[in-house]
Design a protein around this motif. Structure first.
Motif, short mmCIF file in Angstrom:
data_model
loop_
_atom_site.label_atom_id
_atom_site.label_comp_id
_atom_site.label_asym_id
_atom_site.label_seq_id
_atom_site.Cartn_x
_atom_site.Cartn_y
_atom_site.Cartn_z
N PHE A 88 45.43 50.66 76.11
CA PHE A 88 46.18 51.03 74.92
C PHE A 88 45.96 52.50 74.61
CE2 PHE A 88 45.48 46.55 74.91
CZ PHE A 88 46.67 46.02 74.45
N PRO A 90 47.99 56.30 72.56
CA PRO A 90 49.05 56.78 71.66
C PRO A 90 50.34 57.08 72.42
CG PRO A 90 46.99 57.97 71.30
CD PRO A 90 46.82 57.18 72.56
N SER A 98 50.98 53.04 68.91
CA SER A 98 50.24 52.64 70.12
C SER A 98 51.17 52.09 71.19
CB SER A 98 49.19 51.58 69.77
OG SER A 98 48.08 52.16 69.14
N CYS A 99 50.81 52.33 72.44
CA CYS A 99 51.51 51.76 73.58
C CYS A 99 50.54 50.85 74.34
CB CYS A 99 52.00 52.84 74.53
SG CYS A 99 53.45 53.72 73.95
N ASP A 100 51.11 49.86 74.99
CA ASP A 100 50.34 48.93 75.81
C ASP A 100 50.81 49.08 77.26
OD1 ASP A 100 49.07 46.81 77.06
OD2 ASP A 100 50.25 45.26 76.05
N ASN A 122 55.79 49.55 73.61
CA ASN A 122 55.26 49.92 72.29
C ASN A 122 55.27 48.73 71.33
OD1 ASN A 122 57.98 49.69 71.72
ND2 ASN A 122 58.31 51.87 71.33
N HIS A 126 48.12 46.62 68.21
CA HIS A 126 46.84 47.33 68.39
C HIS A 126 46.55 48.21 67.18
CE1 HIS A 126 44.34 50.65 70.35
NE2 HIS A 126 43.61 49.55 70.41
N SER A 127 45.46 47.90 66.46
CA SER A 127 45.15 48.63 65.23
C SER A 127 43.69 48.42 64.85
CB SER A 127 46.06 48.14 64.09
OG SER A 127 45.92 48.95 62.95
#
Length: 288
Positions: A88, A90, A98-100, A122, A126-127
């Motif tokens: 993960f 930015p 966030s991108c995965d 995206n 995720h946080s």
């Protein structure tokens, strides 16, 4: 072997997971390749790195997936392995999003080939957050899709001791218990909460893994024109697409170079994006 299924049909493919990734991966590979997915018992993928950072990932994302595949083959004695690894980061254009990136790697020791599928999305929850109260934890939980998506509570963001990290939280009762325990251990009255990004606690991520598996099927289906080996894929992209106005080379892609990992046959394919010239706005001479 001209048919893709001839390479894999009726073979056992050992899946290197302890986080139930077979739910996303097995249906795709079994139906499309004719393999039988087998998940080994007592295979600890945490050895190769954890999202909660107490164990650093071994190498790059691809290297970690490859190590998992190699280890599971060593344990099982089979010749075909599947491994997955997520990361993960930015978004390049939107740093606060966030991108995965999920990769699914196939390692075939029988034919000495490695094929990798991937998906960058995206769509992720995720946080993380620093907080002081259970009420703040509840507010964070509501935003990330709890309890369908799990949570992790830590005494601090850099916690390394098992007693300071509470994972797999998927009920309000467990969340309250974890927050109270973490606050009791905190030296400054602050604790850290984050989404549990392990696949079995994150259905959003599980969907991205499934899409990456579909991409793996697409990569496998690309056969070498010379020897029919699966995984005939791009190894290099060259820029230089000419400007549509002045015909000077631009930074846009002109051609892709494919190479077979089995017989080393090379093929160049021009204009892979379907355009033979670039818009003048992309030209450093027409639009300096």
């Amino acid at each position: 072997m001209n048919n893709i299924n001839d390479w894999f049909k009726n073979r056992i493919a050992v899946l290197a997971t302890m986080h139930q990734k077979e739910k996303a991966i097995a249906p795709v590979l079994e139906s499309q390749l004719g393999v039988k997915i087998q998940v080994p018992e007592n295979f600890n993928t945490d050895y190769f790195g954890t999202f909660t950072r107490e164990i650093k990932r071994l190498g790059t994302q691809i290297e970690a997936a490859r190590k998992k595949a190699e280890k599971v083959l060593e344990m099982s004695g089979e010749t075909l392995a599947i491994a997955s690894e997520g990361s993960f980061f930015p978004h390049p254009a939107f740093p606060f999003v966030s991108c995965d990136r999920e990769i699914v790697l196939l390692l075939d020791k029988k034919h000495n080939i490695e094929i990798i599928g991937q998906e960058i999305a995206n769509q992720t929850n995720h946080s993380h957050k620093t907080l002081k109260t259970f009420q703040e934890a509840l507010e964070f939980a509501d935003k990330i899709g709890f309890p369908e998506h799990g949570l992790v509570v830590m005494v601090s963001v850099n916690a390394t001791e098992e007693s300071q990290i509470f994972k797999g939280i998927n009920s309000q009762e467990r969340l309250r218990e974890a927050v109270e325990k973490a606050l009791a251990q905190s030296s400054d009255g602050k604790i850290h909460i984050e989404t549990d990004m392990r696949a079995m606690y994150n259905p959003t991520r599980m969907k991205v893994i499934e899409t990456a598996t579909q991409n793996l099927i697409e990569k496998i289906s690309q056969q070498c024109p010379e020897c029919c080996c699966p995984g005939f894929d791009v190894v290099e992209r060259q820029s230089g697409l000419p400007c549509g106005l002045c015909y000077a080379p631009t930074s846009l892609i002109l051609l892709d170079i494919y190479r077979c990992q089995r017989c080393s046959f090379v093929q160049e394919r021009r204009f892979p994006d379907g355009k033979q010239t670039a818009d003048p706005s992309q030209c450093m001479y027409c639009n300096p």
